[in-house]
Every structure is written in C-alpha cells, then in structure tokens.
Design a protein around this motif. Structure first.
Motif, mmCIF file in Angstrom:
data_model
loop_
_atom_site.group_PDB
_atom_site.id
_atom_site.type_symbol
_atom_site.label_atom_id
_atom_site.label_comp_id
_atom_site.label_asym_id
_atom_site.label_seq_id
_atom_site.Cartn_x
_atom_site.Cartn_y
_atom_site.Cartn_z
ATOM 1 N N MET A 159 0.946 -1.618 -0.123
ATOM 2 C CA MET A 159 0.115 0.196 0.241
ATOM 3 C C MET A 159 0.705 1.436 0.071
ATOM 4 S SD MET A 159 -3.044 -1.265 -0.131
ATOM 5 C CE MET A 159 -3.786 0.813 0.002
ATOM 6 N N GLY A 160 2.047 1.519 0.820
ATOM 7 C CA GLY A 160 3.022 2.569 0.324
ATOM 8 C C GLY A 160 3.251 2.784 -0.950
ATOM 9 N N ALA A 161 3.727 2.071 -1.782
ATOM 10 C CA ALA A 161 3.404 2.327 -3.059
ATOM 11 C C ALA A 161 2.918 2.748 -3.925
ATOM 12 C CB ALA A 161 4.335 1.353 -4.024
ATOM 13 N N VAL A 162 1.718 2.485 -3.435
ATOM 14 C CA VAL A 162 0.493 2.260 -3.935
ATOM 15 C C VAL A 162 -0.133 4.391 -3.918
ATOM 16 C CG1 VAL A 162 -2.184 2.088 -4.297
ATOM 17 C CG2 VAL A 162 -0.909 0.024 -4.359
ATOM 18 N N PHE A 163 0.078 4.375 -2.777
ATOM 19 C CA PHE A 163 0.020 6.176 -2.126
ATOM 20 C C PHE A 163 0.854 6.958 -2.594
ATOM 21 C CE2 PHE A 163 -2.754 4.108 0.974
ATOM 22 C CZ PHE A 163 -4.048 4.302 0.530
ATOM 23 N N GLN A 164 2.296 6.278 -2.710
ATOM 24 C CA GLN A 164 3.045 7.417 -3.309
ATOM 25 C C GLN A 164 2.809 8.036 -4.556
ATOM 26 O OE1 GLN A 164 6.737 4.956 -3.010
ATOM 27 N NE2 GLN A 164 7.207 4.869 -1.200
ATOM 28 N N GLY A 165 1.553 7.292 -4.925
ATOM 29 C CA GLY A 165 2.085 7.931 -6.574
ATOM 30 C C GLY A 165 2.178 7.443 -7.420
ATOM 31 N N VAL A 166 3.403 6.525 -7.380
ATOM 32 C CA VAL A 166 4.194 6.021 -8.313
ATOM 33 C C VAL A 166 3.717 5.005 -8.856
ATOM 34 C CG1 VAL A 166 6.527 4.914 -9.017
ATOM 35 C CG2 VAL A 166 6.009 6.369 -6.988
#
Length: 306
Positions: free
Chosen positions: A298-305
């Motif tokens: 989920m961290g990668a999702v919320f980073q906007g990448v």
C-alpha cells in the motif's frame, strides 16, 4: 456460450455500432467473434496495422486497397456491401489522433442504421473523452475453470511419444487451480514447459506453473510474490481457531465443493501488533493450500508511483 459472448452477441444484434473489447488474448476473442459472426450470418473482417483489412474466410486476399491504413479502413467500412463485423486490431494507438477520432465518430453515425458493427480489440483501454458516450466497453475475462480443463485435456491428448501422465482427479483439479489467472496462451505455454521439463504431466507441474505466475506478478510495481514454501500451519504457534477454520475451508476450492454449491471463502482479516505472526500465518496458508501468496504494498500505491 459464455455469458460474455452472449452479451457481445446481444450488443451486435441490438445494432450497437462500436464496441471496445479489452483483452490480451486476440486469438481467443477472434475465435469467439468468428463463432458469433457465423451464428448471425455476418462476415468477419479483421484489420491490423501490418496487413490491412482481411476477410477471415480468405485471409490471404486483401479486402480493399483503400482499407490498408487506419483512416482508409474507417472510410471503407460504411461502403462495404453486406452485413459484417469489423475487428480493428492495434487501433488504440491511433486514438490520440484527432483525425482518427473524428473518423470514428463519423463512423458511429453511419453504422447506427446498418447491420455492421466495428469492434476495437486491444489490451489497452484508450478512450478519447469526446467518445466516452459512444463506445461500449466489454472486459473479456480470463479462461474459466472449464476452459482450462479443456486446455489440460488437449495437452494430454497431444503428448509426444514417451511422455507419461500421472494425474488422478484430485491432481488434475490442483493443476487446473494452479493455472487459474493465466491467459489461454500462458496456460498452454506453462503446460508445454512442464511436459518438456518432466517428460510428462503430473503434480510436479504445479510448482513450475506457479513460478511462471511469478514472472507476471514481477511486472507490477506494487505486488510482491511469495512462492509456495515448505511451510504449513503446524509451524505457526497458537491461533488454534484460525487454523481449524483454514483447514476446514481448504475444501472450498475443490470441484466437489463447486458441485455442492459451496461458495469459496472471501478472505481473512488478521489484526495484531507487529511480531505476532500475521505475515508468517499468511505464508503458511499458502503452503497449506498449495497457493502462492501475493502481497500488495500500500505504501507504493499511496506514493503516487503506481
């Protein structure tokens, strides 16, 4: 006929002028469209950027010299004499060209009162904002269990001389379950690789097929793949109620459960402070059920990448 094919056929019979079928499986969708065209008494014509417009019944003969490029085929379709389905491959690449968009919009108006339907077949969904109300999008799903079973049966039928088959009903069911989530072509390739590797088809193919899935997951920026490990629920301390439930629900994925009408489990929500074994339990479930574990970051999702 599958429900999606029935839906496409209904759209064609209702004279929808423009469909957009989203799928990676050109061959499989074209075979379905060929069956629909035959049932409706239509001709099936396929356009690609390399070959122009061809009749499926006579693929070696161009339908028209005019219908070779992407603008020419849009001009030709309304003038074609007869009822037909026109499948446009690779066309999503041209939908950023305002001339192509205008040509498609003109085409929609001309086909509305005819027995012709244009179908864009692509793995990428590219819809110009001005055409959002004029294009019907159909998501073509991956092969069903029944289709995968047919692929396995066909692979067994075509085994080379000297190759052996060692699959009982339970083993075949596990093999089909391992194939779920693959396209028909990916499933065929994975089975062929197993046959070449093990000189036949047996339960050894299952880990190999699951490794092939890993290659698909690796293409994502947000998913992490954990293979089926030498780990089961006996290596997790405590959690007796959860273990009992997981062992009971392992039967959900069997053919017997489907025939009985038992629905598959929808999921498990594990909550706890760090270090209490949530990740270990998830991996152990994969080992217990013979399924890979895929983790969404989920961290990668919320980073906007992503």
């Amino acid at each position: 006929m599958r429900s999606v094919n029935k839906h496409i056929r209904a759209l064609i019979r209702a004279r929808f002028p423009l469909l957009y079928i989203l799928s990676y499986e050109e061959r499989r969708v074209l075979e379905a469209l060929e069956a629909i065209a035959e049932a409706e008494g239509y001709r099936l014509l396929v356009w690609s950027v390399t070959k122009g417009l061809r009749d499926v019944a006579r693929p070696d003969v161009p339908v028209s010299d005019e219908a070779q490029d992407y603008l020419g085929v849009l001009r030709f379709i309304p003038r074609y004499d007869g009822d037909a389905l026109f499948v446009l491959l690779d066309f999503h690449a041209f939908l950023r060209d305002p001339v192509a968009v205008r040509g498609l919009r003109d085409l929609v108006g001309e086909l509305t009162v005819t027995q012709k339907t244009a179908i864009i077949l692509s793995s990428s969904l590219v819809i110009p904002p001005e055409m959002e109300k004029e294009i019907v999008v159909v998501d073509y799903p991956l092969p069903t269990r029944e289709e995968l079973a047919a692929i396995v049966d066909e692979m067994v039928r075509r085994l080379p001389e000297g190759a052996t088959v060692d699959l009982d009903e339970e083993g075949k069911e596990a093999l089909i379950r391992a194939l779920q989530g693959l396209t028909a072509t990916e499933a065929e390739n994975a089975l062929a690789l197993a046959v070449v590797t093990y000189r036949g088809l047996d339960r050894q193919a299952i880990p190999l097929i699951i490794r092939e899935k890993k290659q698909i997951v690796r293409k994502s920026q947000a998913l992490e793949y954990y293979p089926v490990e030498e780990l089961d629920l006996t290596q997790v301390g405590g959690l007796a109620n959860l273990k009992a439930w997981l062992r009971l629900r392992a039967a959900d994925f069997s053919e017997a459960a489907r025939e009985y009408g038992l629905e598959s489990s929808k999921g498990v929500f594990l909550v706890g402070i760090p270090g209490t074994g949530k990740s270990l339990t998830a991996k152990a479930v994969g080992g217990e059920w013979g399924m890979p574990v895929i983790r969404l970051d989920m961290g990668a999702v919320f980073q906007g990448v992503v």
